[in-house]
Design a protein around this motif. Structure first.
Motif, mmCIF file in Angstrom:
data_model
loop_
_atom_site.group_PDB
_atom_site.id
_atom_site.type_symbol
_atom_site.label_atom_id
_atom_site.label_comp_id
_atom_site.label_asym_id
_atom_site.label_seq_id
_atom_site.Cartn_x
_atom_site.Cartn_y
_atom_site.Cartn_z
ATOM 1 N N PHE A 228 0.854 -1.185 0.000
ATOM 2 C CA PHE A 228 0.000 0.000 0.000
ATOM 3 C C PHE A 228 0.896 1.242 0.000
ATOM 4 O O PHE A 228 1.814 1.330 0.813
ATOM 5 N N PRO A 229 0.688 2.169 -0.927
ATOM 6 C CA PRO A 229 -0.367 2.186 -1.947
ATOM 7 C C PRO A 229 -0.114 1.196 -3.074
ATOM 8 O O PRO A 229 0.994 0.701 -3.239
ATOM 9 N N ARG A 230 -1.152 0.942 -3.862
ATOM 10 C CA ARG A 230 -1.072 -0.047 -4.932
ATOM 11 C C ARG A 230 -0.441 0.510 -6.200
ATOM 12 O O ARG A 230 -0.073 -0.250 -7.084
ATOM 13 N N TRP A 231 -0.335 1.824 -6.304
ATOM 14 C CA TRP A 231 0.246 2.444 -7.492
ATOM 15 C C TRP A 231 1.724 2.707 -7.265
ATOM 16 O O TRP A 231 2.137 3.140 -6.192
ATOM 17 N N MET A 232 2.534 2.428 -8.319
ATOM 18 C CA MET A 232 3.972 2.656 -8.277
ATOM 19 C C MET A 232 4.394 3.475 -9.493
ATOM 20 O O MET A 232 3.745 3.440 -10.549
ATOM 21 N N CYS A 237 11.668 6.758 -16.028
ATOM 22 C CA CYS A 237 10.822 6.916 -17.209
ATOM 23 C C CYS A 237 9.401 7.360 -16.878
ATOM 24 O O CYS A 237 8.577 7.502 -17.787
ATOM 25 N N ASN A 238 9.092 7.540 -15.580
ATOM 26 C CA ASN A 238 7.772 8.004 -15.126
ATOM 27 C C ASN A 238 6.644 7.054 -15.514
ATOM 28 O O ASN A 238 5.497 7.468 -15.677
ATOM 29 N N THR A 239 6.954 5.785 -15.677
ATOM 30 C CA THR A 239 5.904 4.800 -15.925
ATOM 31 C C THR A 239 5.060 4.623 -14.674
ATOM 32 O O THR A 239 5.592 4.408 -13.579
ATOM 33 N N LEU A 240 3.745 4.712 -14.827
ATOM 34 C CA LEU A 240 2.809 4.624 -13.710
ATOM 35 C C LEU A 240 1.940 3.391 -13.887
ATOM 36 O O LEU A 240 1.302 3.220 -14.924
ATOM 37 N N ALA A 241 1.920 2.510 -12.890
ATOM 38 C CA ALA A 241 1.137 1.280 -12.981
ATOM 39 C C ALA A 241 0.903 0.747 -11.579
ATOM 40 O O ALA A 241 1.537 1.172 -10.606
ATOM 41 N N THR A 242 -0.022 -0.189 -11.469
ATOM 42 C CA THR A 242 -0.314 -0.833 -10.191
ATOM 43 C C THR A 242 0.592 -2.044 -10.004
ATOM 44 O O THR A 242 1.205 -2.549 -10.950
ATOM 45 N N VAL A 243 0.656 -2.531 -8.781
ATOM 46 C CA VAL A 243 1.494 -3.693 -8.509
ATOM 47 C C VAL A 243 0.915 -4.953 -9.131
ATOM 48 O O VAL A 243 1.632 -5.928 -9.355
ATOM 49 N N GLU A 244 -0.404 -4.963 -9.407
ATOM 50 C CA GLU A 244 -1.019 -6.135 -10.016
ATOM 51 C C GLU A 244 -0.842 -6.180 -11.529
ATOM 52 O O GLU A 244 -1.118 -7.205 -12.157
ATOM 53 N N SER A 245 -0.400 -5.081 -12.133
ATOM 54 C CA SER A 245 -0.330 -5.027 -13.593
ATOM 55 C C SER A 245 0.794 -5.869 -14.167
ATOM 56 O O SER A 245 0.769 -6.210 -15.347
ATOM 57 N N GLY A 246 1.802 -6.194 -13.377
ATOM 58 C CA GLY A 246 2.936 -6.958 -13.873
ATOM 59 C C GLY A 246 4.030 -6.113 -14.482
ATOM 60 O O GLY A 246 5.051 -6.653 -14.929
ATOM 61 N N VAL A 247 3.864 -4.792 -14.529
ATOM 62 C CA VAL A 247 4.898 -3.922 -15.087
ATOM 63 C C VAL A 247 6.125 -3.893 -14.188
ATOM 64 O O VAL A 247 7.270 -3.900 -14.664
ATOM 65 N N ARG A 256 17.901 -11.269 3.451
ATOM 66 C CA ARG A 256 17.606 -9.940 3.994
ATOM 67 C C ARG A 256 16.229 -9.521 3.520
ATOM 68 O O ARG A 256 16.081 -8.810 2.525
ATOM 69 N N PRO A 257 15.157 -9.975 4.191
ATOM 70 C CA PRO A 257 13.799 -9.623 3.746
ATOM 71 C C PRO A 257 13.544 -8.124 3.719
ATOM 72 O O PRO A 257 12.691 -7.658 2.966
ATOM 73 N N ASP A 258 14.275 -7.354 4.526
ATOM 74 C CA ASP A 258 14.054 -5.911 4.544
ATOM 75 C C ASP A 258 14.505 -5.240 3.254
ATOM 76 O O ASP A 258 14.170 -4.074 3.007
ATOM 77 N N ARG A 259 15.253 -5.937 2.403
ATOM 78 C CA ARG A 259 15.692 -5.389 1.130
ATOM 79 C C ARG A 259 14.728 -5.697 -0.008
ATOM 80 O O ARG A 259 15.016 -5.384 -1.167
ATOM 81 N N THR A 260 13.625 -6.334 0.280
ATOM 82 C CA THR A 260 12.628 -6.626 -0.745
ATOM 83 C C THR A 260 12.076 -5.322 -1.320
ATOM 84 O O THR A 260 11.726 -4.405 -0.574
ATOM 85 N N GLN A 261 11.974 -5.247 -2.641
ATOM 86 C CA GLN A 261 11.531 -4.017 -3.281
ATOM 87 C C GLN A 261 10.992 -4.321 -4.674
ATOM 88 O O GLN A 261 11.262 -5.376 -5.253
ATOM 89 N N TYR A 262 10.218 -3.377 -5.194
ATOM 90 C CA TYR A 262 9.725 -3.443 -6.559
ATOM 91 C C TYR A 262 10.683 -2.670 -7.469
ATOM 92 O O TYR A 262 11.144 -1.572 -7.117
ATOM 93 N N VAL A 263 10.987 -3.248 -8.644
ATOM 94 C CA VAL A 263 11.872 -2.618 -9.614
ATOM 95 C C VAL A 263 11.199 -2.626 -10.983
ATOM 96 O O VAL A 263 10.288 -3.422 -11.251
ATOM 97 N N PRO A 280 6.407 4.575 -4.478
ATOM 98 C CA PRO A 280 4.950 4.482 -4.292
ATOM 99 C C PRO A 280 4.264 5.790 -4.620
ATOM 100 O O PRO A 280 4.810 6.882 -4.414
ATOM 101 N N VAL A 281 3.060 5.694 -5.144
ATOM 102 C CA VAL A 281 2.239 6.854 -5.466
ATOM 103 C C VAL A 281 0.977 6.741 -4.639
ATOM 104 O O VAL A 281 0.139 5.868 -4.887
ATOM 105 N N ARG A 282 0.853 7.607 -3.643
ATOM 106 C CA ARG A 282 -0.274 7.477 -2.719
ATOM 107 C C ARG A 282 -1.586 7.861 -3.373
ATOM 108 O O ARG A 282 -2.616 7.256 -3.117
ATOM 109 N N PHE A 283 -1.574 8.874 -4.238
ATOM 110 C CA PHE A 283 -2.803 9.338 -4.857
ATOM 111 C C PHE A 283 -2.770 8.965 -6.335
ATOM 112 O O PHE A 283 -2.057 9.591 -7.117
ATOM 113 N N PRO A 284 -3.490 7.932 -6.752
ATOM 114 C CA PRO A 284 -3.467 7.506 -8.155
ATOM 115 C C PRO A 284 -4.142 8.518 -9.050
ATOM 116 O O PRO A 284 -4.874 9.405 -8.577
ATOM 117 N N PRO A 285 -3.922 8.435 -10.354
ATOM 118 C CA PRO A 285 -4.587 9.368 -11.261
ATOM 119 C C PRO A 285 -6.098 9.200 -11.237
ATOM 120 O O PRO A 285 -6.617 8.082 -11.175
#
Length: 436
Positions: A228-232, A237-247, A256-263, A280-285
């Motif tokens: 949370f939030p679900r938007w990243m 490149c300013n690509t905007l997508a949700t975590v479920e989109s697969g982008v 080191r579980p604390d190093r887990t991150q989205y790339v 993370p983007v708290r306020f989606p478009p």
């Protein structure tokens, strides 16, 4: 537990003490002073019994409250066997130095001092609708102490990790097969007396044992969370997508579980082979104008939050809002409601003042004062003359920092879609107020 039973059997037949020691650690009853001998100890081995080594008072006449006659299978409130201490952590622990030396590598010992806590697990995408916990693909994101899970990061709380933030899912998503039951009848009875008979059992949080770290096929044991939030957003490149989109891909470090991150592995502006970390983007478009119903509810929620802060002593950042707005033609509609709640992790979150404000008389007084204060703003007439504009300084009407803006962490919409004129008459707008 079996070693304690064997030690008592050897002493009962006149044998020498076993190498593991004797469970007789108390020589006299602290309540009445009666002498305690080996025959006053009972071992109730699991699974056929309660799995405890009970120390009774040595009063053979049964007059003491902690004798076997008056407190069967309870005895003195002491624990002398390691397995029982790990299963039911005591309030006071007396141990030798070797127990403290085991803390760096033994998880059971860490639990006694709130070092070893439940792990945080999340699905790589939306959680599946079916399937057992062994079949679900989950990723470990970090770890919490037991005290943090109880007092700070409970259900619905936002947990800030080094590279992302997650929200703790509800109890319906927890798998109680991985939770140990608290075998304390008196505690269960006390909780049932307060909450009701529908509360049947108490469980400890799901904590992964040390043996599971060596088994790659071990199931995911821990507290279920969701990003949370679900938007990243990719910072390059300013690509905007949700975590479920697969982008974006979730990269996990098993050590080191604390190093887990989205790339963003497909970023065209990345330099080298390393994929950039996403933000993370708290306020989606927004998908168009949400409707005047939401503007009305949102403006009223900010008015009440400001009034509560002024009258009740809460800080502005300790109160958050939740809006429930749906049109009649939408699924589940119509819906119009607001929820104000304390979201502070410190002592302000335990004041309990919001419950008292829900009384009809008290709430009516605060609502009347909140609406009256919205008629004027320190920035009028500039604030009252402002009109919402997608290309202007903000997507809001007659609203500014001097009157109705809330902290970013407290507002669900990022201080957008606010207008005082939809509630009460202002200098520049008359005839659109809902309450006038």
């Amino acid at each position: 537990m079996s070693a304690a039973a064997n030690a008592l059997r050897q002493r009962s037949v006149g044998g020498r003490p076993s190498a593991t020691g004797s469970p007789r650690q108390i020589t006299s009853c602290p309540w009445c002073g009666s002498e305690i001998r080996e025959q006053h100890l009972r071992v109730y081995e699991a699974p056929s019994d309660i799995g405890r080594c009970v120390t009774y008072c040595g009063d053979n006449l049964g007059r003491c409250d902690f004798s076997e006659a008056k407190a069967p299978k309870e005895g003195l409130p002491v624990m002398v066997v390691d397995e029982e201490i790990y299963r039911r952590p005591p309030a006071l622990l007396i141990a030798t130095v070797d127990k403290f030396a085991q803390m760096p590598w033994k998880g059971e010992t860490q639990m006694l001092f709130a070092w070893k806590g439940p792990s945080l697990w999340s699905w790589t995408s939306a959680p599946p609708d079916c399937g057992s916990i062994e079949e679900q693909r989950m990723n470990e994101l970090g770890e919490l102490r037991p005290s943090q899970l109880i007092f700070t990061f409970g259900v619905g709380a936002l947990v800030d990790l080094p590279n992302l933030s997650v929200i703790v899912l509800g109890l319906d998503d927890w798998d109680i097969r991985c939770c140990k039951e608290i075998e304390e009848d008196r505690l269960v009875a006390a909780v049932q007396k307060r909450l009701g008979a529908q509360m049947g059992r108490l469980y400890l949080p799901p904590i992964k044992q040390d043996s599971m770290d060596k088994d790659p096929a071990a199931p995911a044991v821990g507290v279920p969370v969701a990003p949370f939030p679900r938007w990243m957003r990719c910072p390059l490149c300013n690509t905007l997508a949700t975590v479920e989109s697969g982008v974006f891909k979730l990269i996990q470090d098993p050590y080191r579980p604390d190093r887990t991150q989205y790339v963003h592995q497909g970023c065209l502006k990345s330099v080298g082979s390393r994929a950039p970390s996403v933000l993370p983007v708290r306020f989606p478009p927004e998908e168009g104008f949400p409707g005047i119903r939401l503007v009305l509810l949102h403006s009223l929620a900010h008015a009440l939050m400001r009034q509560i802060v002024l009258d009740c002593g809460y800080s502005a950042a300790s109160i958050r809002e939740r809006l429930y707005s749906r049109q009649p033609n939408e699924d589940g509609g119509p819906m119009a409601g607001i929820l104000l709640y304390t979201a502070a992790a410190d002592s302000e979150g335990t004041l309990g003042g919001l419950v008292e404000l829900g009384e009809p008389l008290t709430l009516g007084r605060h609502l009347q004062q909140a609406l009256e204060s919205m008629r004027l703003c320190a920035s009028d007439p500039l604030c009252a003359d402002h009109r919402p504009d997608m290309l202007g300084r903000g997507i809001q009407g007659a609203c500014c920092h001097a009157c109705r803006f809330a902290p970013e962490t407290s507002c669900e919409r990022g201080n957008r879609y606010l207008d005082r004129s939809v509630l009460v008459n202002t200098f520049s707008a008359r005839g659109t107020a809902f309450f006038d």
